[in-house]
Design an enzyme around this catalytic site. Structure first.
Site, short mmCIF file in Angstrom:
data_model
loop_
_atom_site.label_atom_id
_atom_site.label_comp_id
_atom_site.label_asym_id
_atom_site.label_seq_id
_atom_site.Cartn_x
_atom_site.Cartn_y
_atom_site.Cartn_z
N LYS A 75 34.00 91.67 -20.19
CA LYS A 75 35.00 90.63 -20.43
C LYS A 75 35.03 89.72 -19.21
O LYS A 75 34.89 90.19 -18.08
CB LYS A 75 36.38 91.25 -20.66
CG LYS A 75 37.49 90.21 -20.87
CD LYS A 75 38.80 90.83 -21.27
CE LYS A 75 39.64 91.32 -20.11
NZ LYS A 75 40.03 90.27 -19.14
N ASP A 98 40.41 94.60 -14.73
CA ASP A 98 40.56 94.35 -13.29
C ASP A 98 42.02 94.54 -12.89
O ASP A 98 42.35 94.51 -11.70
CB ASP A 98 40.01 92.97 -12.89
CG ASP A 98 40.75 91.83 -13.55
OD1 ASP A 98 41.60 92.07 -14.43
OD2 ASP A 98 40.49 90.67 -13.17
N SER A 99 42.88 94.81 -13.89
CA SER A 99 44.25 95.25 -13.60
C SER A 99 44.24 96.53 -12.78
O SER A 99 45.25 96.91 -12.19
CB SER A 99 45.04 95.46 -14.90
OG SER A 99 44.27 96.22 -15.82
N GLU A 125 46.21 85.74 -23.68
CA GLU A 125 47.28 86.34 -22.87
C GLU A 125 48.40 85.34 -22.63
O GLU A 125 48.15 84.21 -22.17
CB GLU A 125 46.71 86.83 -21.53
CG GLU A 125 47.78 87.46 -20.63
CD GLU A 125 47.21 88.33 -19.51
OE1 GLU A 125 45.99 88.57 -19.47
OE2 GLU A 125 48.03 88.76 -18.68
N GLU A 175 37.03 85.84 -17.71
CA GLU A 175 38.13 84.90 -17.92
C GLU A 175 37.64 83.46 -17.86
O GLU A 175 36.76 83.14 -17.06
CB GLU A 175 39.21 85.11 -16.85
CG GLU A 175 39.85 86.49 -16.89
CD GLU A 175 40.97 86.66 -15.86
OE1 GLU A 175 41.31 85.69 -15.14
OE2 GLU A 175 41.49 87.79 -15.77
N ASP A 229 35.64 94.80 -17.25
CA ASP A 229 36.16 93.49 -16.84
C ASP A 229 35.36 93.02 -15.63
O ASP A 229 35.26 93.75 -14.63
CB ASP A 229 37.62 93.67 -16.43
CG ASP A 229 38.51 92.55 -16.89
OD1 ASP A 229 38.01 91.59 -17.51
OD2 ASP A 229 39.74 92.67 -16.66
O1 KIV Z 1 42.71 93.54 -16.63
C1 KIV Z 1 43.33 93.76 -17.68
O2 KIV Z 1 43.94 94.81 -17.83
C2 KIV Z 1 43.30 92.71 -18.70
C3 KIV Z 1 44.13 92.79 -19.90
C4 KIV Z 1 43.74 91.95 -21.03
C5 KIV Z 1 45.14 93.74 -20.15
O3 KIV Z 1 42.56 91.80 -18.56
#
Ligand code: KIV
Length: 281
Positions: A131, A62-63, A199, A133, A101
């Protein structure tokens, strides 16, 4: 019908198995105490370069909110924004596992919401894993996704989707908070996560978590002791203007691009480009 697949006996990084890396390959690498690299990717051509270099896992992070869409945090990006990028990375690669993500607001409301979002990434983009969080509060989400056959990477420490609650992008897990993070890590493993991103946590905490878990840890700003390391590709290639302390730059891509674009522009203005070599007759 698919054939049977076996875990790789060769290294996860650079191995050439002729098939996608799977969760079994990743578990086998942990058993071999093998370290491996992971990078973000957001488009097909970049994904192809990383895939051919042997990167075993690519994250459509999500970056993308910041490095693709130009926002100043990861919060605004949506599932609809990320699905085309994920599909492009899947199309551009043939060996890497592609992890999607789950963006802010697409899974926190309920396990059902998480399942609907993850299913979209898998059906519409071809993602191989997702992924998300968080610790205790997302355990029901992780359990439901895993029970539905969706491989899940968990993410603890500095979780950028919670930047407002954390009071900024700062190191997490110091002191007492380290014990809470360790408890979260064990609970996420128990819930079925197959890997854990750590992180911006102190390296000794990352080391303790890594040796306490049977699933691999993937560090970003978590020191040298995690099983894997992940970086945003624009950070490691030198495209990000002011990267965090934990980033190592392997290339001055911004400088290289600046030189190239100026050379092109100068040659257009002077008439040096195109020549007959670049023209049709
Ligand atoms: O969104 C992202 O790029 C991340 C990282 C772990 C680099 O969550």
């Amino acid at each position: 019908m698919s054939g049977t697949s076996t875990a790789t006996t060769t290294a996860l990084y650079g191995g050439r198995s002729g098939r996608r890396v799977t969760v079994r390959d990743i578990a086998a690498a942990k058993e071999r105490h093998e370290k491996w690299p992971m990078v973000t990717a957001y488009d097909a051509m970049t994904a192809r370069v990383f895939d051919e270099a042997g990167i075993p896992v690519m994250l459509v992070g999500d970056s993308a909110a910041m490095v693709v869409y130009g926002y100043d945090s990861t919060l605004p990006v949506t599932t609809d924004d990320l699905i085309p990028l994920t599909a492009a990375v899947v199309r551009g690669s043939s060996r890497a596992m592609v992890v999607a993500d789950l963006p802010f607001g697409s899974y926190q409301a309920s396990p059902q919401q998480a399942l609907e979002t993850a299913a979209r990434f898998m059906k519409e983009a071809g993602a191989h894993a997702v992924k998300l969080e968080g610790g205790q509060r997302v355990l029901p989400q992780v359990e439901l996704l895993v029970s539905a056959g969706i491989p899940v990477i968990a993410h603890l420490g500095l979780t950028p989707q919670s930047v407002n609650a954390l009071g900024g992008y700062r190191v997490q897990g110091r002191g007492q908070a380290g014990d809470e993070l360790m408890a979260d890590a064990k609970a996420l493993q128990h819930a079925g996560a197959f890997a854990l991103v750590l992180e911006c946590v102190p390296e000794d905490l990352a080391q303790r978590v890594t040796t306490s878990l049977s699933i691999p840890t993937i560090g970003i700003g978590a020191g040298p002791y995690t099983d894997a390391q992940v970086l945003v590709w624009q950070d490691l290639m030198g495209l990000t203007p002011e990267p965090a302390k934990f980033v190592k730059r392997y290339l001055d891509l911004a400088g290289e691009m600046d030189r190239a674009i100026r050379a092109f522009a100068d040659e257009v203005v002077s008439g040096a480009f195109p020549t007959r070599e670049h023209s049709y007759r």
